[in-house]
Design a protein around this motif. Structure first.
Motif, mmCIF file in Angstrom:
data_model
loop_
_atom_site.group_PDB
_atom_site.id
_atom_site.type_symbol
_atom_site.label_atom_id
_atom_site.label_comp_id
_atom_site.label_asym_id
_atom_site.label_seq_id
_atom_site.Cartn_x
_atom_site.Cartn_y
_atom_site.Cartn_z
ATOM 1 N N GLN A 105 -2.455 -0.830 -2.948
ATOM 2 C CA GLN A 105 -3.645 -0.099 -2.547
ATOM 3 C C GLN A 105 -3.256 1.338 -2.232
ATOM 4 O OE1 GLN A 105 -5.617 -1.285 1.114
ATOM 5 N NE2 GLN A 105 -7.541 -0.428 0.386
ATOM 6 N N ASP A 106 -3.982 2.278 -2.821
ATOM 7 C CA ASP A 106 -3.801 3.688 -2.514
ATOM 8 C C ASP A 106 -4.653 3.978 -1.276
ATOM 9 O OD1 ASP A 106 -2.926 6.458 -3.198
ATOM 10 O OD2 ASP A 106 -5.103 6.734 -3.373
ATOM 11 N N ARG A 156 -8.399 2.647 -3.622
ATOM 12 C CA ARG A 156 -8.296 1.988 -4.929
ATOM 13 C C ARG A 156 -7.133 1.006 -4.951
ATOM 14 N NH1 ARG A 156 -7.348 4.314 -10.977
ATOM 15 N NH2 ARG A 156 -7.823 2.329 -11.927
ATOM 16 N N HIS A 179 0.828 -1.209 0.000
ATOM 17 C CA HIS A 179 0.000 0.000 0.000
ATOM 18 C C HIS A 179 0.860 1.256 0.000
ATOM 19 C CE1 HIS A 179 0.588 1.043 4.275
ATOM 20 N NE2 HIS A 179 0.547 -0.257 4.487
ATOM 21 N N SER A 180 0.231 2.346 -0.390
ATOM 22 C CA SER A 180 0.907 3.635 -0.472
ATOM 23 C C SER A 180 1.322 4.109 0.926
ATOM 24 C CB SER A 180 -0.015 4.668 -1.119
ATOM 25 O OG SER A 180 -1.178 4.859 -0.324
ATOM 26 N N ASP A 181 2.372 4.904 0.955
ATOM 27 C CA ASP A 181 2.802 5.572 2.187
ATOM 28 C C ASP A 181 3.036 4.587 3.337
ATOM 29 O OD1 ASP A 181 3.536 8.054 3.287
ATOM 30 O OD2 ASP A 181 1.599 8.244 4.310
ATOM 31 N N GLN A 205 7.094 4.698 -2.954
ATOM 32 C CA GLN A 205 6.173 3.928 -3.798
ATOM 33 C C GLN A 205 6.926 2.877 -4.610
ATOM 34 O OE1 GLN A 205 2.896 4.094 -3.653
ATOM 35 N NE2 GLN A 205 2.393 2.785 -5.387
ATOM 36 N N THR A 242 -7.635 6.761 -1.291
ATOM 37 C CA THR A 242 -8.826 6.469 -2.094
ATOM 38 C C THR A 242 -9.367 5.057 -1.885
ATOM 39 O OG1 THR A 242 -7.568 5.616 -3.988
ATOM 40 C CG2 THR A 242 -7.993 8.016 -3.922
ATOM 41 N N SER A 263 -4.702 -1.231 -7.419
ATOM 42 C CA SER A 263 -4.210 -1.379 -8.784
ATOM 43 C C SER A 263 -3.318 -2.614 -8.837
ATOM 44 C CB SER A 263 -3.395 -0.155 -9.201
ATOM 45 O OG SER A 263 -4.178 1.005 -9.118
#
Length: 139
Positions: free
Chosen positions: A128-129, A134, A44-46, A91, A132, A136
């Motif tokens: 996963q962002d 979302r 996931h992001s961050d 990322q 949001t 991808s």
């Protein structure tokens, strides 16, 4: 699939989604015994664990956890600084870590490798962002 309840999917989690023998055993059970047909390695992001690995955080048992992520840090390229302040680098490392996790599943588990070879299992990588929600899937 990401809004399923307990018992609907077989889920294993650890900070930094690295692969070790405990995870392999759980995933071999989920696939060979229970019959799961897909493994998703989801980053996931961050990600705090990724940031900690990038910055070489040393703190109790976290030190050993983050050491599992170091290969992804080393393998990742960036045009900017190699710190957790560089969001693009974070990322990139997270995506590299997912790909390395996917590769480790077949490299370290003859059971999983055999199921894939027999066409009974597939492995997918995704990110996963968090803002949001979302997801991808990686190519």
């Amino acid at each position: 699939v990401f809004d399923q309840r307990i018992g609907d999917v077989f889920c294993t989690r650890v900070a930094g989604n690295f692969i070790n023998t405990d995870f392999l055993g759980s995933l071999e059970y989920a696939t060979k015994v229970v019959g799961a047909r897909t493994i998703v390695v989801l980053g996931h992001s961050d990600c705090g664990a990724i940031k900690g690995a990038i910055d070489h955080v040393k703190r109790g048992n976290l030190t050993a956890t983050l050491a599992h992520i170091q290969p992804a840090v080393t393998a990742s390229k960036t045009s900017g600084e190699r710190t957790s302040k560089n969001a693009a680098f974070v990322q990139t490392v997270a995506e590299t870590n997912v790909r390395m996790g996917m590769a480790a599943l077949t490299a370290k588990s003859p059971v999983i490798k055999g199921l894939i070879k027999a066409g009974q299992l597939r492995i997918a990588g995704a990110m996963q962002d968090l803002p949001t929600g979302r997801v991808s899937f990686l190519a």
